[in-house]
Scaffold this motif. Structure first.
Motif, mmCIF file in Angstrom:
data_model
loop_
_atom_site.group_PDB
_atom_site.id
_atom_site.type_symbol
_atom_site.label_atom_id
_atom_site.label_comp_id
_atom_site.label_asym_id
_atom_site.label_seq_id
_atom_site.Cartn_x
_atom_site.Cartn_y
_atom_site.Cartn_z
ATOM 1 N N PHE A 1 8.542 -2.416 4.035
ATOM 2 C CA PHE A 1 7.860 -2.824 5.252
ATOM 3 C C PHE A 1 7.439 -4.283 5.145
ATOM 4 O O PHE A 1 7.056 -4.746 4.062
ATOM 5 C CB PHE A 1 6.609 -1.957 5.506
ATOM 6 C CG PHE A 1 6.908 -0.506 5.706
ATOM 7 C CD1 PHE A 1 7.383 -0.038 6.920
ATOM 8 C CD2 PHE A 1 6.727 0.397 4.672
ATOM 9 C CE1 PHE A 1 7.678 1.301 7.101
ATOM 10 C CE2 PHE A 1 7.010 1.741 4.834
ATOM 11 C CZ PHE A 1 7.490 2.198 6.058
ATOM 12 N N ASP B 1 0.799 -1.170 10.245
ATOM 13 C CA ASP B 1 -0.563 -0.629 10.184
ATOM 14 C C ASP B 1 -1.429 -1.135 11.335
ATOM 15 O O ASP B 1 -2.563 -0.672 11.494
ATOM 16 C CB ASP B 1 -1.243 -1.034 8.873
ATOM 17 C CG ASP B 1 -0.561 -0.439 7.650
ATOM 18 O OD1 ASP B 1 0.249 0.473 7.811
ATOM 19 O OD2 ASP B 1 -0.858 -0.913 6.535
ATOM 20 N N LEU C 1 0.300 -4.258 6.248
ATOM 21 C CA LEU C 1 1.623 -4.004 6.799
ATOM 22 C C LEU C 1 1.625 -4.244 8.305
ATOM 23 O O LEU C 1 0.641 -3.947 8.991
ATOM 24 C CB LEU C 1 2.061 -2.556 6.536
ATOM 25 C CG LEU C 1 2.128 -2.056 5.094
ATOM 26 C CD1 LEU C 1 2.749 -0.657 5.075
ATOM 27 C CD2 LEU C 1 2.894 -3.003 4.203
ATOM 28 N N PRO D 1 12.145 8.025 2.386
ATOM 29 C CA PRO D 1 10.775 8.349 1.966
ATOM 30 C C PRO D 1 10.032 9.116 3.048
ATOM 31 O O PRO D 1 10.337 9.019 4.243
ATOM 32 C CB PRO D 1 10.155 6.965 1.727
ATOM 33 C CG PRO D 1 11.317 6.048 1.542
ATOM 34 C CD PRO D 1 12.405 6.586 2.415
ATOM 35 N N THR E 1 0.923 11.357 3.545
ATOM 36 C CA THR E 1 -0.437 10.831 3.721
ATOM 37 C C THR E 1 -1.150 11.443 4.919
ATOM 38 O O THR E 1 -2.211 10.962 5.317
ATOM 39 C CB THR E 1 -0.403 9.298 3.896
ATOM 40 O OG1 THR E 1 0.441 8.981 5.018
ATOM 41 C CG2 THR E 1 0.132 8.622 2.651
ATOM 42 N N TYR F 1 -1.030 4.095 -2.259
ATOM 43 C CA TYR F 1 -1.455 5.430 -1.814
ATOM 44 C C TYR F 1 -1.056 6.498 -2.832
ATOM 45 O O TYR F 1 -1.829 7.412 -3.129
ATOM 46 C CB TYR F 1 -0.833 5.759 -0.453
ATOM 47 C CG TYR F 1 -1.696 5.359 0.715
ATOM 48 C CD1 TYR F 1 -2.634 6.245 1.253
ATOM 49 C CD2 TYR F 1 -1.608 4.101 1.270
ATOM 50 C CE1 TYR F 1 -3.435 5.889 2.314
ATOM 51 C CE2 TYR F 1 -2.408 3.719 2.345
ATOM 52 C CZ TYR F 1 -3.316 4.621 2.858
ATOM 53 O OH TYR F 1 -4.123 4.263 3.907
ATOM 54 N N TYR F 2 0.141 6.368 -3.389
ATOM 55 C CA TYR F 2 0.597 7.341 -4.387
ATOM 56 C C TYR F 2 -0.106 7.102 -5.717
ATOM 57 O O TYR F 2 -0.499 8.061 -6.402
ATOM 58 C CB TYR F 2 2.113 7.250 -4.560
ATOM 59 C CG TYR F 2 2.877 7.751 -3.361
ATOM 60 C CD1 TYR F 2 3.217 9.097 -3.244
ATOM 61 C CD2 TYR F 2 3.234 6.881 -2.339
ATOM 62 C CE1 TYR F 2 3.915 9.561 -2.134
ATOM 63 C CE2 TYR F 2 3.928 7.326 -1.222
ATOM 64 C CZ TYR F 2 4.256 8.672 -1.127
ATOM 65 O OH TYR F 2 4.940 9.126 -0.009
ATOM 66 N N PHE G 1 -2.790 3.509 8.097
ATOM 67 C CA PHE G 1 -1.539 3.421 7.353
ATOM 68 C C PHE G 1 -0.370 3.893 8.218
ATOM 69 O O PHE G 1 -0.360 5.009 8.706
ATOM 70 C CB PHE G 1 -1.649 4.275 6.089
ATOM 71 C CG PHE G 1 -0.427 4.232 5.212
ATOM 72 C CD1 PHE G 1 0.070 3.038 4.732
ATOM 73 C CD2 PHE G 1 0.225 5.405 4.860
ATOM 74 C CE1 PHE G 1 1.190 2.995 3.909
ATOM 75 C CE2 PHE G 1 1.343 5.380 4.028
ATOM 76 C CZ PHE G 1 1.823 4.168 3.564
ATOM 77 N N LEU G 2 0.600 3.020 8.440
ATOM 78 C CA LEU G 2 1.803 3.300 9.231
ATOM 79 C C LEU G 2 1.463 3.852 10.616
ATOM 80 O O LEU G 2 2.057 4.827 11.087
ATOM 81 C CB LEU G 2 2.738 4.251 8.478
ATOM 82 C CG LEU G 2 3.290 3.698 7.154
ATOM 83 C CD1 LEU G 2 4.244 4.690 6.510
ATOM 84 C CD2 LEU G 2 3.984 2.363 7.356
ATOM 85 N N ASN H 1 0.825 -1.219 0.000
ATOM 86 C CA ASN H 1 0.000 0.000 0.000
ATOM 87 C C ASN H 1 0.858 1.268 0.000
ATOM 88 O O ASN H 1 0.358 2.355 -0.307
ATOM 89 C CB ASN H 1 -0.986 -0.001 1.170
ATOM 90 C CG ASN H 1 -0.332 -0.280 2.501
ATOM 91 O OD1 ASN H 1 0.876 -0.503 2.575
ATOM 92 N ND2 ASN H 1 -1.134 -0.272 3.554
ATOM 93 N N THR H 2 2.152 1.155 0.312
ATOM 94 C CA THR H 2 3.039 2.307 0.174
ATOM 95 C C THR H 2 3.046 2.802 -1.267
ATOM 96 O O THR H 2 3.181 4.005 -1.520
ATOM 97 C CB THR H 2 4.470 1.934 0.587
ATOM 98 O OG1 THR H 2 4.846 0.715 -0.063
ATOM 99 C CG2 THR H 2 4.579 1.755 2.079
ATOM 100 N N TYR I 1 6.552 8.883 3.761
ATOM 101 C CA TYR I 1 5.203 8.307 3.694
ATOM 102 C C TYR I 1 4.251 8.976 4.694
ATOM 103 O O TYR I 1 3.108 9.278 4.375
ATOM 104 C CB TYR I 1 5.249 6.804 3.981
ATOM 105 C CG TYR I 1 6.079 6.005 3.025
ATOM 106 C CD1 TYR I 1 5.761 5.953 1.661
ATOM 107 C CD2 TYR I 1 7.176 5.273 3.458
ATOM 108 C CE1 TYR I 1 6.527 5.213 0.779
ATOM 109 C CE2 TYR I 1 7.934 4.524 2.585
ATOM 110 C CZ TYR I 1 7.607 4.493 1.250
ATOM 111 O OH TYR I 1 8.357 3.764 0.380
#
Length: 250
Positions: free
Chosen positions: A213, A196, A193, A76, A82, A52-53, A244-245, A48-49, A78
């Motif tokens: 991840f 997450d 992840l 990065p 986000t 999302y982009y 997310f994260l 999903n990293t 992230y």
């Protein structure tokens, strides 16, 4: 890192919507998921990293700056990219739902110097390498992922996106799925992840090491969860408090 982090109000939101995305590759897909020596391997998951982009839920530089003067390793962003959607939307990892075909290509891009070394003296900042092989996924493969919208609004659901190091074009078919909310013991059967999650599984875990991840592909949990039926009849359960994260934001 602790085994658990504090839950957020996301779990309490009742107007959650779930959208199933079936992504079909229109070209070869290549990620440098693993880099053993001069081999660059694409594993059969789309993190999903990247999604999302690709979906436009994250905004950031395509190439990040180096971490220091003596290192070309990128850092990065992230979490920062986000921040505007982290409390409203969650995008899962995508996993294949059709058999995959892989091919391996040799890469041999050398300079025109008279004397050339087989191994460079320093690490080059190139995801595809100068010399080596890369394993990639052939067109036609289909992957499934989910977009969870926590605020009741319909998120942007683009039909075409680009993913991977080659910016591969992909077609997405979207379907909104009725969602059921429960609490108790459940088996999460779609990859997310590790970072997450609020807590780690209590059993039946299947784990996959990825870059950047790691992923839990299956695990048994206790707590609030959502369940839905995919268009092909598969029943999916996911924790209701995914973010997310999450562990990077704690």
């Amino acid at each position: 890192m602790s085994a658990t982090v504090a839950p957020t109000p996301l779990a309490a939101k009742q107007d959650m919507q779930v959208y199933e995305g079936v992504l079909e590759l229109m070209g070869e897909l290549f990620f440098a998921t693993l880099e053993p020596g001069n081999r660059y391997v694409t594993k059969p998951l789309i993190l999903n990293t990247a999604l999302y982009y690709a979906l436009g839920y994250a905004r950031g530089s395509y190439v990040n700056g180096a971490t220091g003067r003596r290192s070309k390793r990128q850092q990065p962003t992230y979490v920062e990219d986000t921040a505007a959607f982290a409390d409203e939307i969650y995008v899962s990892v995508a996993r294949p739902i059709t058999p995959l075909r892989f091919t391996t290509e040799n890469a041999n891009a050398r300079g025109d110097d008279y004397v050339q070394r087989n191994q460079p003296e320093k690490q080059m900042n190139s995801p595809t390498g100068k010399i080596g092989t890369r394993k990639q996924i052939q067109p036609g493969a289909k992957f499934r992922f989910f977009v969870l919208a926590f605020n009741g609004a319909v998120p942007d659901l683009p039909v075409y996106v680009r993913v991977g190091k080659k910016r591969t074009k992909a077609l997405i078919e979207w379907n909104r799925l009725p969602v059921r909310r429960h609490a108790g013991s459940f088996l999460m059967n779609h990859p997310v992840l590790v970072d997450d999650l609020v807590s780690m599984p209590i059993g039946d875990i299947r784990f996959s090491r990825m870059i950047p991840f790691d992923v839990i592909e299956q695990g048994r949990f206790e707590g609030p969860y959502c369940a839905f039926t995919c268009t092909d009849g598969e029943e999916v359960c996911l924790p209701a408090d995914l973010q997310f994260l999450r562990r990077w934001r704690a």
